[in-house]
Design a protein around this motif. Sequence first.
Motif, PDB file in Angstrom:
ATOM      1  N   PHE A   1       0.839  -1.189   0.000  1.00 43.72           N
ATOM      2  CA  PHE A   1       0.000   0.000   0.000  1.00 43.72           C
ATOM      3  C   PHE A   1       0.879   1.245   0.000  1.00 43.72           C
ATOM      4  N   THR A   2       0.372   2.305  -0.603  1.00 44.15           N
ATOM      5  CA  THR A   2       1.119   3.551  -0.728  1.00 44.15           C
ATOM      6  C   THR A   2       0.518   4.616   0.183  1.00 44.15           C
ATOM      7  N   VAL A   3       1.376   5.270   0.985  1.00 47.48           N
ATOM      8  CA  VAL A   3       0.926   6.340   1.876  1.00 47.48           C
ATOM      9  C   VAL A   3       0.577   7.566   1.035  1.00 47.48           C
ATOM     10  N   VAL A   4      -0.687   8.011   1.124  1.00 52.87           N
ATOM     11  CA  VAL A   4      -1.129   9.186   0.363  1.00 52.87           C
ATOM     12  C   VAL A   4      -1.436  10.370   1.259  1.00 52.87           C
ATOM     13  N   GLY A   5      -1.539  10.134   2.576  1.00 53.57           N
ATOM     14  CA  GLY A   5      -1.870  11.238   3.462  1.00 53.57           C
ATOM     15  C   GLY A   5      -1.539  10.940   4.910  1.00 53.57           C
ATOM     16  N   VAL A   6      -1.397  12.004   5.695  1.00 55.02           N
ATOM     17  CA  VAL A   6      -1.162  11.922   7.140  1.00 55.02           C
ATOM     18  C   VAL A   6      -2.183  12.815   7.814  1.00 55.02           C
ATOM     19  N   MET A   7      -2.963  12.265   8.730  1.00 56.35           N
ATOM     20  CA  MET A   7      -3.976  13.053   9.423  1.00 56.35           C
ATOM     21  C   MET A   7      -3.350  13.886  10.546  1.00 56.35           C
ATOM     22  N   PRO A   8      -4.032  14.951  10.980  1.00 59.94           N
ATOM     23  CA  PRO A   8      -3.462  15.833  12.005  1.00 59.94           C
ATOM     24  C   PRO A   8      -3.293  15.131  13.352  1.00 59.94           C
ATOM     25  N   ARG A   9      -2.441  15.708  14.160  1.00 59.66           N
ATOM     26  CA  ARG A   9      -2.228  15.197  15.517  1.00 59.66           C
ATOM     27  C   ARG A   9      -3.544  15.246  16.291  1.00 59.66           C
ATOM     28  N   GLY A  10      -3.856  14.157  16.983  1.00 57.14           N
ATOM     29  CA  GLY A  10      -5.076  14.094  17.783  1.00 57.14           C
ATOM     30  C   GLY A  10      -6.272  13.540  17.041  1.00 57.14           C
ATOM     31  N   PHE A  11      -6.165  13.371  15.714  1.00 59.24           N
ATOM     32  CA  PHE A  11      -7.285  12.822  14.958  1.00 59.24           C
ATOM     33  C   PHE A  11      -7.263  11.308  15.093  1.00 59.24           C
ATOM     34  N   ARG A  12      -8.242  10.749  15.794  1.00 59.75           N
ATOM     35  CA  ARG A  12      -8.390   9.301  15.963  1.00 59.75           C
ATOM     36  C   ARG A  12      -9.871   8.970  15.867  1.00 59.75           C
ATOM     37  N   LEU A  13     -10.358   8.824  14.667  1.00 53.70           N
ATOM     38  CA  LEU A  13     -11.760   8.520  14.435  1.00 53.70           C
ATOM     39  C   LEU A  13     -11.889   7.275  13.564  1.00 53.70           C
ATOM     40  N   PRO A  14     -12.503   6.224  14.054  1.00 58.59           N
ATOM     41  CA  PRO A  14     -12.863   6.024  15.467  1.00 58.59           C
ATOM     42  C   PRO A  14     -11.614   6.005  16.361  1.00 58.59           C
ATOM     43  N   GLY A  15     -11.820   5.986  17.659  1.00 56.97           N
ATOM     44  CA  GLY A  15     -10.721   6.144  18.587  1.00 56.97           C
ATOM     45  C   GLY A  15      -9.662   5.072  18.533  1.00 56.97           C
ATOM     46  N   TRP A  16      -9.986   3.921  17.917  1.00 54.22           N
ATOM     47  CA  TRP A  16      -9.015   2.821  17.861  1.00 54.22           C
ATOM     48  C   TRP A  16      -8.176   2.830  16.590  1.00 54.22           C
ATOM     49  N   ALA A  17      -8.485   3.678  15.626  1.00 48.07           N
ATOM     50  CA  ALA A  17      -7.857   3.583  14.304  1.00 48.07           C
ATOM     51  C   ALA A  17      -6.441   4.152  14.286  1.00 48.07           C
ATOM     52  N   ASP A  18      -5.514   3.379  13.704  1.00 50.28           N
ATOM     53  CA  ASP A  18      -4.141   3.828  13.470  1.00 50.28           C
ATOM     54  C   ASP A  18      -3.956   4.291  12.033  1.00 50.28           C
ATOM     55  N   VAL A  19      -4.640   3.626  11.114  1.00 49.25           N
ATOM     56  CA  VAL A  19      -4.560   3.949   9.691  1.00 49.25           C
ATOM     57  C   VAL A  19      -5.946   3.792   9.085  1.00 49.25           C
ATOM     58  N   TRP A  20      -6.119   4.344   7.876  1.00 47.73           N
ATOM     59  CA  TRP A  20      -7.404   4.241   7.180  1.00 47.73           C
ATOM     60  C   TRP A  20      -7.165   3.789   5.748  1.00 47.73           C
ATOM     61  N   LEU A  21      -8.036   2.885   5.295  1.00 53.04           N
ATOM     62  CA  LEU A  21      -7.969   2.389   3.931  1.00 53.04           C
ATOM     63  C   LEU A  21      -9.375   2.366   3.349  1.00 53.04           C
ATOM     64  N   PRO A  22      -9.500   2.423   2.014  1.00 46.86           N
ATOM     65  CA  PRO A  22     -10.830   2.320   1.411  1.00 46.86           C
ATOM     66  C   PRO A  22     -11.387   0.912   1.553  1.00 46.86           C
ATOM     67  N   LEU A  23     -12.689   0.779   1.506  1.00 48.46           N
ATOM     68  CA  LEU A  23     -13.310  -0.539   1.632  1.00 48.46           C
ATOM     69  C   LEU A  23     -12.820  -1.523   0.580  1.00 48.46           C
ATOM     70  N   ALA A  24     -12.410  -1.015  -0.585  1.00 47.83           N
ATOM     71  CA  ALA A  24     -11.915  -1.895  -1.641  1.00 47.83           C
ATOM     72  C   ALA A  24     -10.663  -2.645  -1.218  1.00 47.83           C
ATOM     73  N   ALA A  25      -9.984  -2.148  -0.178  1.00 51.70           N
ATOM     74  CA  ALA A  25      -8.768  -2.791   0.302  1.00 51.70           C
ATOM     75  C   ALA A  25      -9.029  -3.812   1.402  1.00 51.70           C
ATOM     76  N   LEU A  26     -10.285  -3.997   1.779  1.00 58.57           N
ATOM     77  CA  LEU A  26     -10.613  -4.953   2.830  1.00 58.57           C
ATOM     78  C   LEU A  26     -10.053  -6.326   2.467  1.00 58.57           C
ATOM     79  N   PRO A  27      -9.374  -7.014   3.392  1.00 58.37           N
ATOM     80  CA  PRO A  27      -8.806  -8.328   3.079  1.00 58.37           C
ATOM     81  C   PRO A  27      -9.843  -9.271   2.495  1.00 58.37           C
ATOM     82  N   ALA A  28      -9.404 -10.117   1.583  1.00 57.44           N
ATOM     83  CA  ALA A  28     -10.318 -11.032   0.899  1.00 57.44           C
ATOM     84  C   ALA A  28     -11.099 -11.896   1.879  1.00 57.44           C
ATOM     85  N   SER A  29     -10.465 -12.231   2.993  1.00 57.85           N
ATOM     86  CA  SER A  29     -11.129 -13.083   3.980  1.00 57.85           C
ATOM     87  C   SER A  29     -12.287 -12.371   4.672  1.00 57.85           C
ATOM     88  N   GLN A  30     -12.342 -11.038   4.536  1.00 61.26           N
ATOM     89  CA  GLN A  30     -13.384 -10.257   5.206  1.00 61.26           C
ATOM     90  C   GLN A  30     -14.348  -9.582   4.232  1.00 61.26           C
TER      91      GLN A  30
END
Length: 207
Positions: free
Chosen positions: A98-127
């Motif tokens: 995967f290629t890094v296209v953006g960095v979110m601002p400090r303190g942005f954690r939505l939802p609170g558990w998320a470390d990174v964000w990907l589009p739904l198209a990237a959801l693992p095949a098993s899921q």
Amino acid sequence: YPTFEDWRSRLTAFDAVAYIRGDEFRMRGEEGTQRLLAGYVSEDFFVVTGTRPQLGRTFSGGATDAAAVVISDHVWDRRFGRDPAVLGTSLSTIEGTFTVVGVMPRGFRLPGWADVWLPLAALPASQSHVLMRRDLNVDAETWGLVRAGVSDAEAQADLVRVVAELAREHPDIAGEFTSALLTSARDREVGDSAAQQLRIIAAAVLL
């Protein structure tokens, strides 16, 4: 997810609604595999949050974004030492690169558990099968941005209307789900970092 798609097409009190599904993001590196938590999000997620990245961009909806990832500030800090050249960096995972296209601002954690964000198209095949089954309740959330001038009570009534419609249309699957609760995202978890109009639909059980 099919329920979310119905919500998105039928709700009238919201400017946008977004779906978030959590899963692991196992990132490989010289020190081994690092396990992060990823939010796999629908295309309007960052529209709903109203927050721009501090570096780069979010998802454009194009086909190439299936291999794109937006990282949190704390991942940028810990993993990349706040290197401004992080954009375009390739991250190797067990699911692919995967290629890094953006960095979110400090303190942005939505939802609170998320470390990174990907589009739904990237959801693992098993899921990915969770996106096709209406009868499968999974760990997911729906977030919505209430239209300007619409009260919480009006937005709540709009949501309940659609939930009741789906209960009638799919009695074997959704017949028992006849109500839903609209809750402020600011009150729930994000404090001062959210956009003023941000609202969360805290009815993940319906999905």
